[in-house]
Design a protein around this motif. Structure first.
Motif, PDB file in Angstrom:
ATOM      1  N   PHE A 425      51.768  51.765  24.803  1.00  0.00           N
ATOM      2  CA  PHE A 425      51.318  50.537  24.138  1.00  0.00           C
ATOM      3  C   PHE A 425      49.824  50.329  24.345  1.00  0.00           C
ATOM      4  N   THR A 485      48.283  45.770  29.828  1.00  0.00           N
ATOM      5  CA  THR A 485      49.549  46.273  29.278  1.00  0.00           C
ATOM      6  C   THR A 485      50.373  46.933  30.383  1.00  0.00           C
ATOM      7  N   THR A 518      50.847  41.120  28.628  1.00  0.00           N
ATOM      8  CA  THR A 518      52.071  41.496  27.915  1.00  0.00           C
ATOM      9  C   THR A 518      53.291  40.936  28.626  1.00  0.00           C
ATOM     10  N   PRO A 539      55.363  42.974  22.945  1.00  0.00           N
ATOM     11  CA  PRO A 539      55.374  44.188  22.103  1.00  0.00           C
ATOM     12  C   PRO A 539      56.631  44.339  21.258  1.00  0.00           C
ATOM     13  N   ASP A 542      56.700  41.429  18.642  1.00  0.00           N
ATOM     14  CA  ASP A 542      55.626  41.608  17.660  1.00  0.00           C
ATOM     15  C   ASP A 542      55.932  42.768  16.723  1.00  0.00           C
TER      16      ASP A 542
END
Length: 573
Positions: A425, A485, A518, A539, A542
């Motif tokens: 990510f 992240t 995140t 993540p 989204d």
């Protein structure tokens, strides 16, 4: 003794005890080996005295030891050994030498005999690879620099285990009551060379085609592996080499096959099950009333392992040019002894070299060090912050073996976004920002991730998001965003949220931009926003939202490779 109707009822009771004690150990966040040792002591003559089927339990115990050594051998791939860096070899051998020498001297000072002191000292050099790998994997630090170094010198320790057991088998040749067959040293040497020759021929001509054929039926592949381990163990025992060396050679015979990981994964639960009976057999011969005389010695040896082993690793790594933080975190992984320590001493008892008192002493040291080191590794980062002021002496100026000082950035070239965590990510976010002309700096404590990032033509620094010294030295003044992240996994007895730590350290270092973190749950998202995060990315949510947009007719963003990375541009509002 508690009377039981049959051996089956006895085994059933022992398994129930193991489950109950294991649940308590799980609640205390302790490794399984601690629970197994406790079960052995509870089942022994000093407490419940429920072990009557000694022959059956001894048979399962010996099979478990052979299988344990088989799994050690199957990991000893020549390519893996060649890949060990000098830091792993130097640190591993240095720690083994230091622990052996000073452990021997401590044993003599405590009044132990020369042979007993030597046995105890060698037993103290082995750290538990199983425990360390499990804890580092749970903390997601197995791929970090200190995690990779720790794995390297644990492999070196495994090699020392192998050599020690081979030497011990050779010394025990012809010993009265040793329980091994074989005659003279030359006869045993001949058997040993013959077994090695069989392994070489098997690896050269049979291992790959045979395992490929057996792999069509995975259950048959597992049965074959167990049969090979038992066969080599039996031949090794009959030859005078011992079941341990035989099981090890069986593992080496399959170490170069492409199915070794599959075999190891399928046999690990069986190994743990059978090792339970090793610790039960161990507890059956220990008299807890006699262990009181060894409490002082166990305390001294435990302190030596918990403090001395990490310090020698820290000193060696510091002398080689690594940062004190890396040395400290790697050193904590050797602050315990392993199941091999108990097996090694048990071999000495069976050969008549040492008495039951030495076995009881090392068992106490194992209980203390394994239990304590579990918390030490889990709390490694808070412990480092606590002792950091005292560790400066272990760090060379400039730390030449480890990238420490972030590169200087001209004001007009300072990164606009600093991304912590260069996994899938984080890398995807960074590449897309760079494509839009945003200057991005990536940060990760996995050397391989940093190298891959730089190969894409992007700037990267090796460092830890929870290291205050590193955060202060980053070019935060001109950055508009700090993005984390880094995955967060609540494990162990403590849960240190690297995202919150990073946010606090960045603000403390004078960062005035915005922070994006995140999250994988709505509750966590709200908690992070309340803690001061400017943006929380989810993540999975989204990506699902974007997928729905595409399915409903929104044009998908082009996913073509990025041949070049722009160096100028602005962040999207």
């Amino acid at each position: 003794m508690i009377p039981l109707a049959s051996s089956f009822a006895e085994i059933a009771l022992l398994l129930v005890m193991a489950s109950a004690v294991g649940m308590v150990g799980l609640w205390l966040r302790q490794p399984l080996i601690v629970s197994f040792i406790a079960v052995g002591l509870l089942a022994g003559p000093s407490v419940l005295d429920v072990v009557a089927s000694g022959d059956q339990i001894e048979l399962l115990s010996q099979l478990g030891i052979a299988l344990l050594l088989f799994l050690v051998g199957i990991k000893l791939d020549v390519k893996l050994i060649r890949s060990l860096g000098w830091v792993s070899i130097t640190t591993g051998l240095g720690q083994v030498g230091f622990t052996s020498i000073f452990g021997y001297l401590i044993g003599l000072a405590l009044g132990l005999g020369h042979v007993t002191s030597l046995y105890v000292a060698v037993a103290l050099t082995f750290s538990s690879t199983i425990i360390v790998v499990k804890l580092l994997s749970d903390k997601r630090e197995i791929d970090s620099l200190h995690g990779q170094i720790a794995l390297g010198f644990l492999i070196v320790q495994d090699l020392v285990v192998v050599l020690s057991m081979i030497v011990l088998s050779a010394i025990g040749i012809g010993a009265a009551g040793g329980g091994h067959g074989g005659g003279s040293a030359l006869t045993v040497l001949g058997w040993g060379l013959a077994l090695v020759a069989v392994v070489v021929i098997f690896v050269r001509y049979l291992a790959d085609p045979l395992t490929e054929r057996l792999a069509r039926a995975p259950e048959l592949l597992v049965i074959f592996a167990i049969a090979l381990a038992a066969l080599f163990a039996a031949v090794g025992d009959a030859a005078g080499l011992g079941k341990e060396v035989g099981g090890l050679l069986a593992g080496v015979a399959l170490a170069s096959t492409p199915y070794r990981e599959t075999i190891a994964a399928r046999l690990a639960p069986l190994r743990d099950f059978l090792l339970l009976f090793f610790f039960i057999a161990l507890g059956a011969v220990l008299d807890l009333s006699l262990l009181g005389a060894h409490l002082a010695g166990a305390a001294i040896f435990s302190l030596f392992v918990l403090v001395g082993n990490p310090l020698i690793v820290l000193a060696i790594m510091g002398a080689m040019g690594y940062r004190k933080r890396t040395g400290f975190l790697a050193g904590l992984t050797v602050a315990q002894i392993s199941e091999f320590s108990l097996i090694f001493i048990a071999m000495g008892v069976s050969l008549g070299h040492v008495g039951q008192d030495a076995l009881g002493l090392v068992t106490l040291v194992g209980l203390v060090t394994i239990a304590a080191s579990t918390y030490m590794i889990t709390y490694s980062h808070p412990l480092y912050r606590l002792f950091e002021p005292l560790l400066t002496v272990f760090e060379r100026k400039g730390t030449p073996r480890e990238p420490h000082e972030p590169a200087a950035h001209p004001k007009d070239q300072s990164p606009q976004v600093i991304i912590f965590g260069l996994g899938r990510f984080g890398a995807a976010v960074g590449l897309r920002l760079a494509r839009r002309g945003v200057r991005v700096l990536g940060v990760d404590f996995n050397p391989q991730a940093v190298r891959r990032w730089r190969e894409l033509g992007l700037e990267a620094e090796f460092g830890d998001a929870t290291d205050p010294e590193f955060i202060i030295e980053l070019p935060l003044a001109q950055a508009q965003w700090v993005v984390s992240t880094v995955p967060v996994h609540p494990t162990g007895v403590t849960h240190e949220d690297a995202r919150r730590t990073l946010m606090q350290l960045a603000r403390g270092a004078g960062f005035t931009g915005r922070v994006a973190l995140t999250s994988h749950s709505s509750a966590d998202t709200h908690a992070l926003l309340r803690a001061g995060a400017d943006l929380v990315l989810e993540p999975f949510q989204d990506a699902a939202d974007r997928a729905v947009e595409i399915l409903c007719g929104a044009p998908p963003e082009a996913r073509t490779p990025i041949p070049e990375i722009a160096t100028e541009g602005r962040l999207a509002p």
